[in-house]
Design an enzyme around this catalytic site. Structure first.
Site, PDB file in Angstrom:
ATOM      1  N   HIS A 257       0.840  -1.183   0.000  1.00  0.00           N
ATOM      2  CA  HIS A 257       0.000   0.000   0.000  1.00  0.00           C
ATOM      3  C   HIS A 257       0.885   1.247   0.000  1.00  0.00           C
ATOM      4  O   HIS A 257       2.099   1.170   0.210  1.00  0.00           O
ATOM      5  CB  HIS A 257      -0.919   0.001   1.213  1.00  0.00           C
ATOM      6  CG  HIS A 257      -1.927  -1.101   1.207  1.00  0.00           C
ATOM      7  ND1 HIS A 257      -2.879  -1.266   2.184  1.00  0.00           N
ATOM      8  CD2 HIS A 257      -2.147  -2.111   0.314  1.00  0.00           C
ATOM      9  CE1 HIS A 257      -3.639  -2.310   1.919  1.00  0.00           C
ATOM     10  NE2 HIS A 257      -3.203  -2.849   0.787  1.00  0.00           N
TER      11      HIS A 257
ATOM     12  N   GLU B  11       1.260   3.777   2.077  1.00  0.00           N
ATOM     13  CA  GLU B  11       1.974   4.123   3.307  1.00  0.00           C
ATOM     14  C   GLU B  11       3.251   3.289   3.457  1.00  0.00           C
ATOM     15  O   GLU B  11       4.318   3.803   3.774  1.00  0.00           O
ATOM     16  CB  GLU B  11       1.069   3.891   4.524  1.00  0.00           C
ATOM     17  CG  GLU B  11      -0.223   4.686   4.492  1.00  0.00           C
ATOM     18  CD  GLU B  11      -1.392   3.934   3.891  1.00  0.00           C
ATOM     19  OE1 GLU B  11      -2.522   4.089   4.389  1.00  0.00           O
ATOM     20  OE2 GLU B  11      -1.177   3.186   2.913  1.00  0.00           O
TER      21      GLU B  11
ATOM     22  N   ALA C  89     -20.865   4.378 -29.421  1.00  0.00           N
ATOM     23  CA  ALA C  89     -20.212   5.055 -30.538  1.00  0.00           C
ATOM     24  C   ALA C  89     -21.276   5.352 -31.579  1.00  0.00           C
ATOM     25  O   ALA C  89     -22.005   4.441 -32.005  1.00  0.00           O
ATOM     26  CB  ALA C  89     -19.111   4.177 -31.130  1.00  0.00           C
TER      27      ALA C  89
ATOM     28  N   GLY D 242     -25.743  -2.455 -27.281  1.00  0.00           N
ATOM     29  CA  GLY D 242     -26.404  -1.548 -28.201  1.00  0.00           C
ATOM     30  C   GLY D 242     -27.521  -0.750 -27.556  1.00  0.00           C
ATOM     31  O   GLY D 242     -27.688  -0.744 -26.329  1.00  0.00           O
TER      32      GLY D 242
END
Length: 354
Positions: free
Chosen positions: A51, A53, A156, A291
């Site tokens: 992580h 830290e 699109a 779609g």
């Protein structure tokens, strides 16, 4: 406070260095400062890795850490997961002050890391540039605050708003720049969603070209079990990424037994049920590429957070298949328009769901 904001801005910049490979973990940045001097920076590594830290603290010696201040964009964890608790590491390091931007919305963490630090005598400041830090992890934050996945609709369309030249025909609408962008964009989501019609007509792979050990799950909505008649589709045979098929046809699991897909039989394989099951299985964000029919169903569900429209320059004409009608302007905010060669990308957030 101005000094704290200065260093927190640097921590946020570090968080942005982390990418989609953190997968289910948030993108976090950390900065260690002492006597007004920057000592180390860190960010979240690939899922299962260190992580932020720990990344920063491991770069310093004990005498450097003693009495230093740690700036971190998200509350340090206090539980054992893929890594040991960061809160314990901070306490043991000798750091005396911790400045945190955002409290972690994950129930395993919320407030617990802060309490652990304060219980061990550390000074803790919270809320510094919290909104700016939260903006780095919209999917993670939404998932743990609302307990369901973030949903992005992507379509699109041609310059006259069409998605195909004729029903049932695959039509290239946008340019290569858009194609490359979409295939990279997929990596930032945990699941890619299409309907059975798109699967049958386009026979897509729904893979990302971004290098990752955690490709998005390919999700097909097939309420009527149509895929059984198309067993050679890439999504069913290639095994290149997990594939889930949601259906209301109780026979489909048997009929697709020889495929690589997992068939999820729901009596009501509607949008709300599908999104809920994806959330239960840990998917924090869905990228819906289906779609107009699928898009309209998602919009009707009220579960959409973001709209993405890629628009080409060509005209298809009135015989073409119209794209989904997105909500009126008042339902959206924050439209961002980006030029991609001779095409454009429009990103909009749904007011009610963000």
């Amino acid at each position: 406070m101005q000094v704290d904001e200065k260093w927190m801005n640097l921590a946020i910049a570090q968080a942005k260095r982390a990418d989609y490979t953190t997968w289910q973990n948030p993108r976090v940045g950390a900065v260690v400062v002492k006597d007004g001097q920057l000592l180390a920076t860190g960010h979240t590594h690939e899922f299962g890795g260190v992580h932020a830290e720990r990344d920063a603290i491991n770069k310093l010696a004990a005498d450097q850490l003693r009495g230093a201040t740690l700036y971190v964009t998200l509350e340090p964890c206090s539980h054992y997961g893929k890594q040991p608790p960061c809160a314990d590491l901070i306490v043991d390091s000798g750091i005396r002050r911790v400045v945190i931007a955002e409290t972690d919305p994950h129930a395993l963490v919320t407030g617990k890391g802060i309490r652990r630090l304060r219980a061990n005598g550390l000074e803790v400041v919270t809320g510094v540039l919290a909104d700016r830090a939260a903006a780095v992890n919209p999917h993670y934050n939404f998932y743990f605050q609302k307990h369901r996945p973030w949903v992005t609709l992507k379509q699109a369309v041609s310059r006259d708003g069409k998605v195909a030249a004729f029903p049932g025909e695959r039509t290239m609408i946008t340019n290569q720049v858009v194609y490359d962008r979409v295939h990279q964009e997929r990596a930032w989501f945990h699941g890619i969603v299409i309907g059975s019609q798109t699967a049958i007509v386009d026979n897509p792979t729904l893979l990302t070209t971004a290098p990752t050990n955690f490709p998005p799950v390919r999700i097909i909505l097939d309420r009527r079990g149509r895929l059984a008649q198309h067993p050679t589709l890439h999504l069913l045979k290639d095994g290149a990424a997990p594939t889930w098929v949601f259906t209301s046809d109780p026979t489909l699991k048997i009929r697709l037994a020889g495929s690589h897909a997992e068939v999820i039989d729901q009596a009501d394989a509607g949008i709300s049920a599908v999104v809920a099951e994806c959330g239960r299985r840990g998917l924090q964000a869905l990228y819906v590429e289906g779609g107009p029919t699928i898009h309209r169903a998602f919009l009707k569900s009220g579960l959409v957070n973001e709209l993405l429209t890629y628009q080409g320059v060509g005209l298809i004409g009135e015989q073409g298949v119209a794209g989904a009608w997105y909500p009126k302007e008042g339902a959206k905010h924050g439209a961002l328009v980006e030029q991609l060669g001779d095409n454009i990308r429009i990103s909009e957030r749904m007011v009610a769901n963000v």
